[in-house]
Design a protein around this motif. Structure first.
Motif, PDB file in Angstrom:
ATOM      1  N   LEU A  81     -11.051 -29.520  11.641  1.00 29.38           N
ATOM      2  CA  LEU A  81     -11.284 -28.480  12.643  1.00 29.38           C
ATOM      3  C   LEU A  81     -10.089 -27.556  12.821  1.00 29.38           C
ATOM      4  N   GLY A  82      -8.943 -27.915  12.267  1.00 34.65           N
ATOM      5  CA  GLY A  82      -7.731 -27.116  12.434  1.00 34.65           C
ATOM      6  C   GLY A  82      -7.915 -25.650  12.111  1.00 34.65           C
ATOM      7  N   PRO A  83      -8.410 -25.300  10.918  1.00 40.98           N
ATOM      8  CA  PRO A  83      -8.594 -23.883  10.583  1.00 40.98           C
ATOM      9  C   PRO A  83      -9.566 -23.166  11.523  1.00 40.98           C
ATOM     10  N   ILE A  84     -10.612 -23.843  11.950  1.00 42.37           N
ATOM     11  CA  ILE A  84     -11.583 -23.227  12.870  1.00 42.37           C
ATOM     12  C   ILE A  84     -10.935 -22.974  14.222  1.00 42.37           C
ATOM     13  N   LYS A  85     -10.163 -23.942  14.713  1.00 44.34           N
ATOM     14  CA  LYS A  85      -9.465 -23.757  15.987  1.00 44.34           C
ATOM     15  C   LYS A  85      -8.468 -22.615  15.886  1.00 44.34           C
ATOM     16  N   PHE A  86      -7.753 -22.524  14.766  1.00 44.06           N
ATOM     17  CA  PHE A  86      -6.775 -21.454  14.595  1.00 44.06           C
ATOM     18  C   PHE A  86      -7.451 -20.092  14.598  1.00 44.06           C
ATOM     19  N   ILE A  87      -8.580 -19.968  13.909  1.00 47.49           N
ATOM     20  CA  ILE A  87      -9.301 -18.697  13.866  1.00 47.49           C
ATOM     21  C   ILE A  87      -9.787 -18.306  15.262  1.00 47.49           C
ATOM     22  N   SER A  88     -10.325 -19.263  16.010  1.00 44.71           N
ATOM     23  CA  SER A  88     -10.796 -18.931  17.358  1.00 44.71           C
ATOM     24  C   SER A  88      -9.631 -18.563  18.266  1.00 44.71           C
ATOM     25  N   TYR A  89      -8.495 -19.212  18.092  1.00 47.42           N
ATOM     26  CA  TYR A  89      -7.287 -18.893  18.869  1.00 47.42           C
ATOM     27  C   TYR A  89      -6.823 -17.482  18.556  1.00 47.42           C
ATOM     28  N   THR A  90      -6.683 -17.156  17.260  1.00 47.28           N
ATOM     29  CA  THR A  90      -6.177 -15.834  16.899  1.00 47.28           C
ATOM     30  C   THR A  90      -7.162 -14.735  17.256  1.00 47.28           C
ATOM     31  N   GLU A  91      -8.452 -15.032  17.216  1.00 47.28           N
ATOM     32  CA  GLU A  91      -9.443 -14.028  17.591  1.00 47.28           C
ATOM     33  C   GLU A  91      -9.313 -13.667  19.071  1.00 47.28           C
ATOM     34  N   ASP A  92      -9.156 -14.675  19.935  1.00 44.94           N
ATOM     35  CA  ASP A  92      -8.972 -14.425  21.368  1.00 44.94           C
ATOM     36  C   ASP A  92      -7.689 -13.647  21.632  1.00 44.94           C
ATOM     37  N   VAL A  93      -6.606 -14.064  21.000  1.00 44.57           N
ATOM     38  CA  VAL A  93      -5.318 -13.399  21.203  1.00 44.57           C
ATOM     39  C   VAL A  93      -5.380 -11.966  20.692  1.00 44.57           C
ATOM     40  N   THR A 102      -5.288  -6.179  21.666  1.00 43.45           N
ATOM     41  CA  THR A 102      -5.927  -4.903  21.347  1.00 43.45           C
ATOM     42  C   THR A 102      -6.390  -4.185  22.611  1.00 43.45           C
ATOM     43  N   ASN A 103      -6.840  -4.926  23.614  1.00 38.63           N
ATOM     44  CA  ASN A 103      -7.283  -4.316  24.871  1.00 38.63           C
ATOM     45  C   ASN A 103      -6.163  -3.569  25.582  1.00 38.63           C
ATOM     46  N   HIS A 104      -4.922  -3.876  25.256  1.00 35.04           N
ATOM     47  CA  HIS A 104      -3.776  -3.187  25.858  1.00 35.04           C
ATOM     48  C   HIS A 104      -3.317  -2.000  25.012  1.00 35.04           C
ATOM     49  N   GLY A 105      -3.964  -1.749  23.902  1.00 30.57           N
ATOM     50  CA  GLY A 105      -3.552  -0.651  23.026  1.00 30.57           C
ATOM     51  C   GLY A 105      -2.257  -0.946  22.309  1.00 30.57           C
ATOM     52  N   VAL A 106      -1.987  -2.219  22.081  1.00 30.62           N
ATOM     53  CA  VAL A 106      -0.748  -2.658  21.437  1.00 30.62           C
ATOM     54  C   VAL A 106      -1.093  -3.144  20.035  1.00 30.62           C
ATOM     55  N   SER A 107      -0.221  -2.863  19.081  1.00 33.14           N
ATOM     56  CA  SER A 107      -0.380  -3.371  17.721  1.00 33.14           C
ATOM     57  C   SER A 107       0.302  -4.724  17.623  1.00 33.14           C
ATOM     58  N   TYR A 108      -0.034  -5.499  16.589  1.00 26.05           N
ATOM     59  CA  TYR A 108       0.513  -6.855  16.515  1.00 26.05           C
ATOM     60  C   TYR A 108       0.491  -7.402  15.095  1.00 26.05           C
ATOM     61  N   HIS A 109       1.288  -8.441  14.910  1.00 25.25           N
ATOM     62  CA  HIS A 109       1.260  -9.301  13.725  1.00 25.25           C
ATOM     63  C   HIS A 109       1.272 -10.725  14.252  1.00 25.25           C
ATOM     64  N   LEU A 110       0.410 -11.578  13.720  1.00 27.85           N
ATOM     65  CA  LEU A 110       0.369 -12.988  14.107  1.00 27.85           C
ATOM     66  C   LEU A 110       0.751 -13.831  12.902  1.00 27.85           C
ATOM     67  N   PHE A 111       1.681 -14.752  13.106  1.00 35.59           N
ATOM     68  CA  PHE A 111       2.111 -15.672  12.066  1.00 35.59           C
ATOM     69  C   PHE A 111       2.121 -17.068  12.671  1.00 35.59           C
ATOM     70  N   ALA A 112       1.124 -17.871  12.374  1.00 33.69           N
ATOM     71  CA  ALA A 112       1.027 -19.250  12.890  1.00 33.69           C
ATOM     72  C   ALA A 112       1.308 -19.262  14.391  1.00 33.69           C
ATOM     73  N   ASP A 113       2.505 -19.703  14.807  1.00 39.45           N
ATOM     74  CA  ASP A 113       2.800 -19.770  16.236  1.00 39.45           C
ATOM     75  C   ASP A 113       3.705 -18.627  16.694  1.00 39.45           C
ATOM     76  N   ASP A 114       3.817 -17.572  15.901  1.00 39.85           N
ATOM     77  CA  ASP A 114       4.687 -16.440  16.219  1.00 39.85           C
ATOM     78  C   ASP A 114       3.829 -15.193  16.397  1.00 39.85           C
ATOM     79  N   LYS A 115       4.168 -14.401  17.409  1.00 41.12           N
ATOM     80  CA  LYS A 115       3.462 -13.153  17.667  1.00 41.12           C
ATOM     81  C   LYS A 115       4.471 -12.015  17.727  1.00 41.12           C
ATOM     82  N   GLN A 116       4.158 -10.910  17.080  1.00 39.16           N
ATOM     83  CA  GLN A 116       4.986  -9.716  17.170  1.00 39.16           C
ATOM     84  C   GLN A 116       4.106  -8.599  17.712  1.00 39.16           C
ATOM     85  N   LEU A 117       4.511  -8.049  18.838  1.00 39.48           N
ATOM     86  CA  LEU A 117       3.779  -6.956  19.474  1.00 39.48           C
ATOM     87  C   LEU A 117       4.606  -5.695  19.340  1.00 39.48           C
TER      88      LEU A 117
END
Length: 83
Positions: free
Chosen positions: A6-18, A23-38
């Motif tokens: 279930l790990g990959p499915i949980k990760f996809i659902s996590y990144t989709e929510d994030v 995106t709702n804030h009009g901010v661009s981003y990069h997601l890397f495992a447990d790292d986020k760059q806004l």
């Protein structure tokens, strides 16, 4: 073999929510495992607008994390302004 089926499915659902939250804030981003760059782009005379946009997004992201028993590491959070 370690890991979860279930790990990959949980990760996809996590990144989709994030992704949607950011995106709702009009901010661009990069997601890397447990790292986020806004990031956002503004003209030099609107730096305060970009900063407020990022701070609002981070605040909502903190609430999102807390609702899922996660925590952002404030000591690893930086804000850089480049002109």
């Amino acid at each position: 073999m370690l890991g979860s089926v279930l790990g990959p499915i949980k990760f996809i659902s996590y990144t989709e929510d994030v992704s949607e939250l950011i995106t709702n804030h009009g901010v661009s981003y990069h997601l890397f495992a447990d790292d986020k760059q806004l990031y956002t782009t503004v003209s030099p005379d609107e730096i305060h607008v970009g900063r407020q946009r990022l701070m609002s997004c981070i605040s909502d992201l903190q609430e999102w994390c807390a609702s899922r028993w996660l925590q952002l590491n404030a000591s690893k959070t930086d804000l850089h302004c480049v002109s």
